[in-house]
Structures are given as structure tokens and as C-alpha cells.
Design an enzyme around this catalytic site. Structure first.
Site, PDB file in Angstrom:
ATOM      1  N   CYS A 133     -13.830 -17.720  -2.504  1.00  0.00           N
ATOM      2  CA  CYS A 133     -13.665 -19.064  -1.948  1.00  0.00           C
ATOM      3  C   CYS A 133     -12.999 -18.994  -0.574  1.00  0.00           C
ATOM      4  O   CYS A 133     -11.777 -18.829  -0.482  1.00  0.00           O
ATOM      5  CB  CYS A 133     -12.822 -19.901  -2.912  1.00  0.00           C
ATOM      6  SG  CYS A 133     -12.474 -21.562  -2.337  1.00  0.00           S
ATOM      7  N   CYS A 162     -10.587 -21.843   0.287  1.00  0.00           N
ATOM      8  CA  CYS A 162      -9.293 -21.716  -0.387  1.00  0.00           C
ATOM      9  C   CYS A 162      -8.441 -20.605   0.233  1.00  0.00           C
ATOM     10  O   CYS A 162      -7.247 -20.775   0.434  1.00  0.00           O
ATOM     11  CB  CYS A 162      -9.484 -21.362  -1.862  1.00  0.00           C
ATOM     12  SG  CYS A 162     -10.801 -22.234  -2.674  1.00  0.00           S
ATOM     13  N   ASP A 163      -9.035 -19.472   0.478  1.00  0.00           N
ATOM     14  CA  ASP A 163      -8.253 -18.267   0.778  1.00  0.00           C
ATOM     15  C   ASP A 163      -8.357 -17.774   2.222  1.00  0.00           C
ATOM     16  O   ASP A 163      -7.637 -16.854   2.605  1.00  0.00           O
ATOM     17  CB  ASP A 163      -8.686 -17.122  -0.161  1.00  0.00           C
ATOM     18  CG  ASP A 163      -8.440 -17.479  -1.621  1.00  0.00           C
ATOM     19  OD1 ASP A 163      -7.526 -18.277  -1.880  1.00  0.00           O
ATOM     20  OD2 ASP A 163      -9.156 -16.975  -2.501  1.00  0.00           O
TER      21      ASP A 163
HETATM   22  C1  LIG Z   1     -10.454 -17.393  -6.514  1.00  0.00           C
HETATM   23  C2  LIG Z   1     -10.509 -18.894  -6.381  1.00  0.00           C
HETATM   24  C3  LIG Z   1      -9.653 -19.532  -5.519  1.00  0.00           C
HETATM   25  C4  LIG Z   1      -9.679 -20.916  -5.407  1.00  0.00           C
HETATM   26  N1  LIG Z   1      -8.777 -21.505  -4.568  1.00  0.00           N
HETATM   27  C5  LIG Z   1      -8.752 -22.871  -4.474  1.00  0.00           C
HETATM   28  C6  LIG Z   1      -7.791 -23.511  -3.636  1.00  0.00           C
HETATM   29  O1  LIG Z   1      -6.973 -22.876  -2.961  1.00  0.00           O
HETATM   30  N2  LIG Z   1      -7.816 -24.870  -3.593  1.00  0.00           N
HETATM   31  C7  LIG Z   1      -8.697 -25.630  -4.311  1.00  0.00           C
HETATM   32  O2  LIG Z   1      -8.619 -26.846  -4.265  1.00  0.00           O
HETATM   33  N3  LIG Z   1      -9.635 -25.038  -5.102  1.00  0.00           N
HETATM   34  C8  LIG Z   1      -9.675 -23.685  -5.194  1.00  0.00           C
HETATM   35  N4  LIG Z   1     -10.629 -23.071  -5.985  1.00  0.00           N
HETATM   36  C9  LIG Z   1     -11.627 -23.919  -6.678  1.00  0.00           C
HETATM   37  C10 LIG Z   1     -10.986 -24.641  -7.883  1.00  0.00           C
HETATM   38  O3  LIG Z   1     -10.247 -23.732  -8.664  1.00  0.00           O
HETATM   39  C11 LIG Z   1     -12.074 -25.312  -8.722  1.00  0.00           C
HETATM   40  O4  LIG Z   1     -12.769 -26.226  -7.893  1.00  0.00           O
HETATM   41  C12 LIG Z   1     -11.473 -26.069  -9.915  1.00  0.00           C
HETATM   42  O5  LIG Z   1     -10.729 -25.211 -10.744  1.00  0.00           O
HETATM   43  C13 LIG Z   1     -12.572 -26.722 -10.747  1.00  0.00           C
HETATM   44  O6  LIG Z   1     -11.995 -27.321 -11.852  1.00  0.00           O
HETATM   45  P1  LIG Z   1     -12.827 -27.645 -13.173  1.00  0.00           P
HETATM   46  O7  LIG Z   1     -11.848 -28.190 -14.141  1.00  0.00           O
HETATM   47  O8  LIG Z   1     -14.018 -28.428 -12.816  1.00  0.00           O
HETATM   48  O9  LIG Z   1     -13.407 -26.242 -13.656  1.00  0.00           O
HETATM   49  P2  LIG Z   1     -12.708 -24.844 -13.989  1.00  0.00           P
HETATM   50  O10 LIG Z   1     -11.433 -24.673 -13.278  1.00  0.00           O
HETATM   51  O11 LIG Z   1     -13.792 -23.843 -13.782  1.00  0.00           O
HETATM   52  O12 LIG Z   1     -12.390 -24.956 -15.547  1.00  0.00           O
HETATM   53  C14 LIG Z   1     -13.428 -24.991 -16.489  1.00  0.00           C
HETATM   54  C15 LIG Z   1     -12.889 -24.477 -17.793  1.00  0.00           C
HETATM   55  O13 LIG Z   1     -13.886 -24.659 -18.801  1.00  0.00           O
HETATM   56  C16 LIG Z   1     -13.843 -23.558 -19.689  1.00  0.00           C
HETATM   57  N5  LIG Z   1     -15.130 -23.447 -20.341  1.00  0.00           N
HETATM   58  C17 LIG Z   1     -16.335 -23.179 -19.751  1.00  0.00           C
HETATM   59  N6  LIG Z   1     -17.320 -23.171 -20.664  1.00  0.00           N
HETATM   60  C18 LIG Z   1     -16.734 -23.440 -21.866  1.00  0.00           C
HETATM   61  C19 LIG Z   1     -17.240 -23.562 -23.196  1.00  0.00           C
HETATM   62  N7  LIG Z   1     -18.547 -23.451 -23.471  1.00  0.00           N
HETATM   63  N8  LIG Z   1     -16.363 -23.811 -24.197  1.00  0.00           N
HETATM   64  C20 LIG Z   1     -15.038 -23.965 -23.947  1.00  0.00           C
HETATM   65  N9  LIG Z   1     -14.504 -23.859 -22.694  1.00  0.00           N
HETATM   66  C21 LIG Z   1     -15.346 -23.607 -21.662  1.00  0.00           C
HETATM   67  C22 LIG Z   1     -13.519 -22.379 -18.782  1.00  0.00           C
HETATM   68  O14 LIG Z   1     -12.945 -21.311 -19.529  1.00  0.00           O
HETATM   69  C23 LIG Z   1     -12.565 -22.989 -17.772  1.00  0.00           C
HETATM   70  O15 LIG Z   1     -11.216 -22.791 -18.150  1.00  0.00           O
HETATM   71  C24 LIG Z   1     -10.617 -21.685  -6.148  1.00  0.00           C
HETATM   72  C25 LIG Z   1     -11.488 -21.035  -7.022  1.00  0.00           C
HETATM   73  C26 LIG Z   1     -11.441 -19.657  -7.154  1.00  0.00           C
HETATM   74  C27 LIG Z   1     -12.360 -18.965  -8.116  1.00  0.00           C
END
Ligand SMILES: Cc1cc2nc3c(=O)[nH]c(=O)nc-3n(C[C@H](O)[C@H](O)[C@H](O)COP(=O)(O)OP(=O)(O)OC[C@H]3O[C@@H](n4cnc5c(N)ncnc54)[C@H](O)[C@@H]3O)c2cc1C
Length: 311
Positions: free
Chosen positions: A138, A141-142
Site C-alpha cells: 500500500c 499508506c506507507d
Molecule cells: C500493509 C498495509 C498497510 C495499510 N496501511 C494503511 C494506512 O496506513 N492507512 C489506511 O487508512 N489504510 C491502510 N491499509 C488499508 C486498510 O487496512 C484497509 O483498507 C482496511 O483494513 C479495510 O477494512 P475492512 O474491515 O474492510 O477489511 P479488512 O481489514 O481486510 O478485514 C476483513 C476481515 O475479514 C476477515 N475475513 C475474511 N473472510 C472471512 C471469512 N470467510 N470468515 C470470517 N472472517 C473473514 C479477515 O480475516 C479480516 O480480518 C493498509 C493495508 C495494508 C495491507
């Protein structure tokens, strides 16, 4: 209807990242009987992020783990029930939804899908070990952590090209490593990449290994035509070899776009009444913590309205 002892909830949330935890906070606080099902760590992708600098309210930034812990604590304070299981299938049972996990089966009136989006991994040595320590998926982000650094970007599609262009704001020098001899990305991005003096191109090449100590120090690069291996000293490795939404378990239950993202209306409702989607798994412009949290709140509120309207 399957078995008589299936637990019934007003709301089930799949996924405990920022979208799911926010949705859970809202519905639990509104006294709806809510279950959150999470296969990995509560906090989702935030748990793989060293420092989150662009989430409002934390002027010095906040560690991903800490923000995850705080969101979990806040949601649980209002009675959110959480189980550690993987959802493998969702089916309709009349107006209710049957949620099958690897261990159990649940019924609910409404479902909020928050399963996120995962960056495709290369699966090479060092990738997992150095994620958050020089390896990133990302740039938004980084990128700022790599001011005046030598970085590489792997990939040849739009995200690799646009993220590389963004990274040149910070990096001293950037090399795009691509397995083919031409990019797949949009022409205009290609033109901008070719015109950018900070960007070097390495065609027909793949990263074979990422090396370092406490942080990344170098990578081994293989030329796929000649088989030759070279070592390049670098500080940052950005991998953009594709994204995949975690929506496969839905097996066509709700409408998805061609990339597998869930299509919703502005209230986060999917093509099926009573099923909502929030966060990175949803078709949208920007995938970040701030937008995931916003989606979680909207989906929860729309869920509450749906439940109240049916009373
Ligand atoms: C390395 C990295 C750095 C980042 N840095 C930033 C930053 O600095 N600032 C920022 O704003 N954003 C950042 N992001 C992006 C941000 O983390 C995501 O946009 C955000 O976490 C999305 O949230 P979410 O709840 O939609 O999904 P996620 O955070 O992906 O959470 C989804 C969850 O669902 C669970 N899941 C999936 N499928 C299933 C299933 N079938 N059954 C049960 N559980 C399941 C997963 O295990 C996961 O825990 C970064 C991402 C990464 C990878």
C-alpha cells in the site's frame, strides 16, 4: 429449515476489520443481538500495518495493532459477541440468512459482509517475514516512510504504475520490476512512468527473495529469459501483483462486479434484501481504514432501519 438448535441473531457480521468492528459497535450499542465472525485477528489488515498515519484523531499516528485493540474494546463494551470461525457459505432461508462456518451454523435476520480485500502475495522467501518492515502492499499508506530511499515496485498493471508514480514523491530512486517486456496498465500511466526521471524499469524479471535483518536490505532478482540472478540493495519493496476481494464464499448469492467486489447502493445494501456489505470487499473508489469505518457505520444504520421497518 436445518436443525432446531441453530442460534438465531438479529445481525451477523462477517469479518472483524475496521468495517466489521464499527458495524458491530453500532448494532450492539443499539441493542441488536449481534454476532461477529472472524477467521483471523480482530483488526483485519490493520494488524499488518506498523503505523497508521492517516486515520483522523491520532496526530502522531497509531500502531495498527493498537488501533485494532481499541476498536475491539469499544465494540465489545456494548456486548458484541465474537467467534473465531471461517464463514464458508451463506444461503437464504426464506427472509432469514443461514451462515455456515467451518465449525457451526447460524441464522440471522440481517447480514453485514465485511470480509475485506487481500493483496495477492508473491509467496517468496522473506515476503511474510518483512511485511511491515520494508515490504508493503500500500503506497498511499506507507510511501511516506520511504523518503529519499531506494525502492522497488513489482507489477505491471494500473495499481503498480499509479502507486509507483505516487511513490516517486518520496523515493530517491524507484525501480519497477515486471515479469513481461510490456506493461498491462493504461497507456496514460505508462507514458507518465516512462517520462519520470526517478523511475527505472527492469523487464522480464521477478523478485525471487527478499533479504534483510530487522528490516529489508536487498532483493534477489531473476531474469526470466536468461535465468540470471542479481542482487539489488534497497530499502522498500512494494508488491502490486493484484488484489482479491474475499467474496468467494458467497458463491453468486449477491451481485459482484467482474473483479469479485460486492456491488451495493449508497446505503451499503447488496442485491439481496437484508444483506449489506461494508469496507474493502465492496466496489468503491478508496480502500482505507477511514472509508471502512464509514461504510461500517452506514451499513449498521441501514441494517437497523431494515430490522425496525419489518417490526
Ligand atoms: C500493509 C498495509 C498497510 C495499510 N496501511 C494503511 C494506512 O496506513 N492507512 C489506511 O487508512 N489504510 C491502510 N491499509 C488499508 C486498510 O487496512 C484497509 O483498507 C482496511 O483494513 C479495510 O477494512 P475492512 O474491515 O474492510 O477489511 P479488512 O481489514 O481486510 O478485514 C476483513 C476481515 O475479514 C476477515 N475475513 C475474511 N473472510 C472471512 C471469512 N470467510 N470468515 C470470517 N472472517 C473473514 C479477515 O480475516 C479480516 O480480518 C493498509 C493495508 C495494508 C495491507
Amino acid at each position: 429449515m436445518e436443525g432446531g438448535d441453530i442460534k438465531n441473531y438479529e445481525v451477523i457480521i462477517i469479518g472483524g476489520g475496521p468495517a466489521g468492528l464499527t458495524a458491530g459497535l453500532y448494532t450492539s450499542r443499539s441493542r441488536f443481538n449481534t454476532l461477529l465472525i472472524e477467521i483471523g485477528l480482530l483488526g483485519g489488515q490493520m494488524t499488518t500495518t506498523e503505523v497508521i498515519e492517516n486515520y483522523p484523531g491520532f496526530p502522531q499516528g497509531i500502531h495498527g495493532d493498537e488501533l485494532s485493540r481499541l476498536m475491539e474494546e469499544q465494540a465489545k463494551r456494548f456486548g458484541l459477541e465474537v467467534v473465531s470461525q471461517e464463514v464458508v457459505e451463506v444461503k437464504l432461508e426464506g427472509e432469514r440468512k443461514l451462515v455456515k462456518t467451518d465449525e457451526s451454523t447460524y441464522l440471522c435476520e440481517t447480514l453485514i459482509i465485511c470480509t475485506g480485500n487481500e493483496y495477492r502475495k508473491l509467496g517468496i522467501p522473506g515476503e511474510k517475514e518483512f511485511t511491515g518492515k520494508g515490504v508493503s502492499y500500500c503506497a498511499t499508506c506507507d510511501g511516506a516512510f520511504f523518503k529519499d530511499s531506494q525502492v522497488v515496485v513489482a507489477g505491471g498493471g494500473d495499481s503498480a504504475l499509479t502507486e509507483a508514480l505516487y511513490l516517486t514523491k518520496f523515493a530517491k530512486e524507484l525501480t519497477i520490476i515486471h515479469r513481461r517486456d510490456a506493461f498491462r496498465g493504461t497507456k496514460i500511466y505508462q507514458e507518465r512512468v516512462f517520462a519520470n526521471p526517478k523511475i527505472k524499469l527492469l523487464w522480464n524479471s521477478v523478485i525471487q527473495e527478499i533479504k534483510g535483518d530487522s528490516i529489508v536490505r536487498s532483493i534477489l532478482i531473476k531474469n526470466v529469459k536468461t535465468g540470471g540472478i542479481t542482487e539489488l540493495n534497497i530499502e522498500g519493496v512494494f508488491l502490486f501483483v493484484g488484489l482479491s476481494p474475499r467474496t468467494q464464499f458467497l458463491k453468486g448469492l449477491v451481485n459482484l462486479d467482474e473483479a469479485g467486489y460486492i456491488i451495493t447502493d449508497e446505503n451499503c445494501e447488496t442485491s439481496v434484501k437484508g444483506i449489506f456489505a461494508a469496507g474493502d470487499c465492496r466496489k468503491k473508489l478508496l480502500r482505507q481504514v477511514a472509508t471502512a469505518v464509514g461504510d461500517g457505520a452506514i451499513a449498521a444504520f441501514a441494517t437497523e432501519k431494515y430490522l425496525e421497518d419489518r417490526k
